[in-house]
Design a protein around this motif. Structure first.
Motif, PDB file in Angstrom:
ATOM      1  N   LEU A  59      36.503  43.959  49.558  1.00 11.28           N
ATOM      2  CA  LEU A  59      36.980  42.929  50.483  1.00 11.28           C
ATOM      3  C   LEU A  59      35.907  42.508  51.491  1.00 11.28           C
ATOM      4  N   LEU A  98      42.309  35.124  50.574  1.00 18.22           N
ATOM      5  CA  LEU A  98      42.257  36.377  49.837  1.00 18.22           C
ATOM      6  C   LEU A  98      43.596  37.089  49.919  1.00 18.22           C
ATOM      7  N   ALA A 124      33.589  34.266  43.182  1.00 16.41           N
ATOM      8  CA  ALA A 124      33.941  35.603  43.655  1.00 16.41           C
ATOM      9  C   ALA A 124      33.307  36.674  42.777  1.00 16.41           C
TER      10      ALA A 124
END
Length: 301
Positions: free
Chosen positions: A106, A119, A290
């Protein structure tokens, strides 16, 4: 040929199941089945073998997927670029164990928020549950140590995680490290142990890799069981006993002398983490971005 039929076909080919493809496409299973049958009638050939659990492509189906998928992915990239140009927010759903998601994954993805992404994280220690969620479209990316073989997934090695046998200084002082080197885990008999599960998964992996033997349940049993490695670390720091931890979770404490490594094997045991996506999904701009960011960040983990 109808592009909608081809899109459904490629999704079924990648998912290996009408049910999973229906979830990914937002359609009912009968609608997916009907579209595949329509395409098969148009081509005059069967595209899939129906099995008890899912489907497998025929030779004709494999050939069609090989030809059609790259073009459909290119069209998808164009569509996604137009959505991004229009300022549409894209959500990224990622799943994996709480420790690596919280401390590594994260933070690496956080800068994407400034690029119009949102997210959503699901903390799942069980790899099977995470991969099932990925196949059905509940997650976009999964971080796991279980490498799936083929099917609807594409797995890429993310990083290797070194494991260390550690204890707080009090317990470390009670261990005869010379005996540990010569006799192996017998030197640890009777030591309290902190683990994530009663089956001692991390200790078993370490014992087999370093001492070439599984732990003896009669002489080594968990005194504290907690399903989060961060909590395991804090228990060991508090004096609850010995544990096997990933080095990234305990290096600061080792450097500060708050934890002691009880062994330094010449070949430390490693566990490989994989980044898993649905096959074809990196064609979506936000997923490809990502994935690339995580692979780049993991080079320094």
């Amino acid at each position: 040929m109808d592009l909608a039929l081809l899109r459904t076909f490629v999704t079924v080919h990648r998912a290996g199941s009408f049910t999973r493809a229906a979830a990914l496409l937002g359609l009912s299973q009968p609608a997916v089945t009907s579209q595949i049958r329509t395409l098969e009638r148009q081509l005059g050939r069967p595209l899939f073998h129906r099995r008890a659990r899912g489907v497998t492509p025929t030779a004709v189906g494999d050939e069609l997927a090989h030809k059609a998928a790259p073009h459909l992915d290119a069209l998808l990239r164009i569509t996604e670029a137009e959505r991004e140009d229009a300022g549409a927010l894209r959500s990224l759903h990622i799943a994996g164990p709480p420790e690596i998601l919280s401390l590594r994954v994260l933070p690496a993805l956080a800068p994407l928020v400034g690029q119009g992404h949102t997210l959503r994280a699901t903390l799942l220690a069980d790899s099977g549950t995470a991969l099932d969620g990925l196949a059905s479209g509940h997650h976009d990316l999964v971080v796991t140590t279980a490498r799936p073989r083929g099917g609807p997934f594409t797995a890429t090695a993310l990083c290797d995680e070194e494991h260390v046998l550690v204890a707080a200084p009090y317990w470390a002082a009670l261990v005869d490290t010379g005996r540990l080197r010569e006799e192996g885990p017998a030197a640890l008999d009777g030591m309290p142990l902190v683990e994530i599960h009663e089956t001692l998964p991390l200790v078993t992996r370490y014992w087999c890799a370093v001492f070439d033997t599984p732990p003896d349940a009669r002489s080594l049993a968990a005194t504290v069981v907690v399903p989060d490695l961060r909590a395991v670390r804090e228990c060991v720091l508090g004096g609850a006993g010995i544990a096997v931890l990933p080095r990234y979770l305990c290096q600061d404490a080792l450097d500060a002398g708050r934890l002691v490594a009880l062994a330094e094997p010449s070949v430390p045991p490693l566990r490989t983490w994989f980044l898993v996506v649905r096959t074809g999904s990196p064609a979506l701009a936000h997923l490809g971005r990502a994935r690339d960011r995580l692979l780049s960040a993991a080079a320094h983990w």
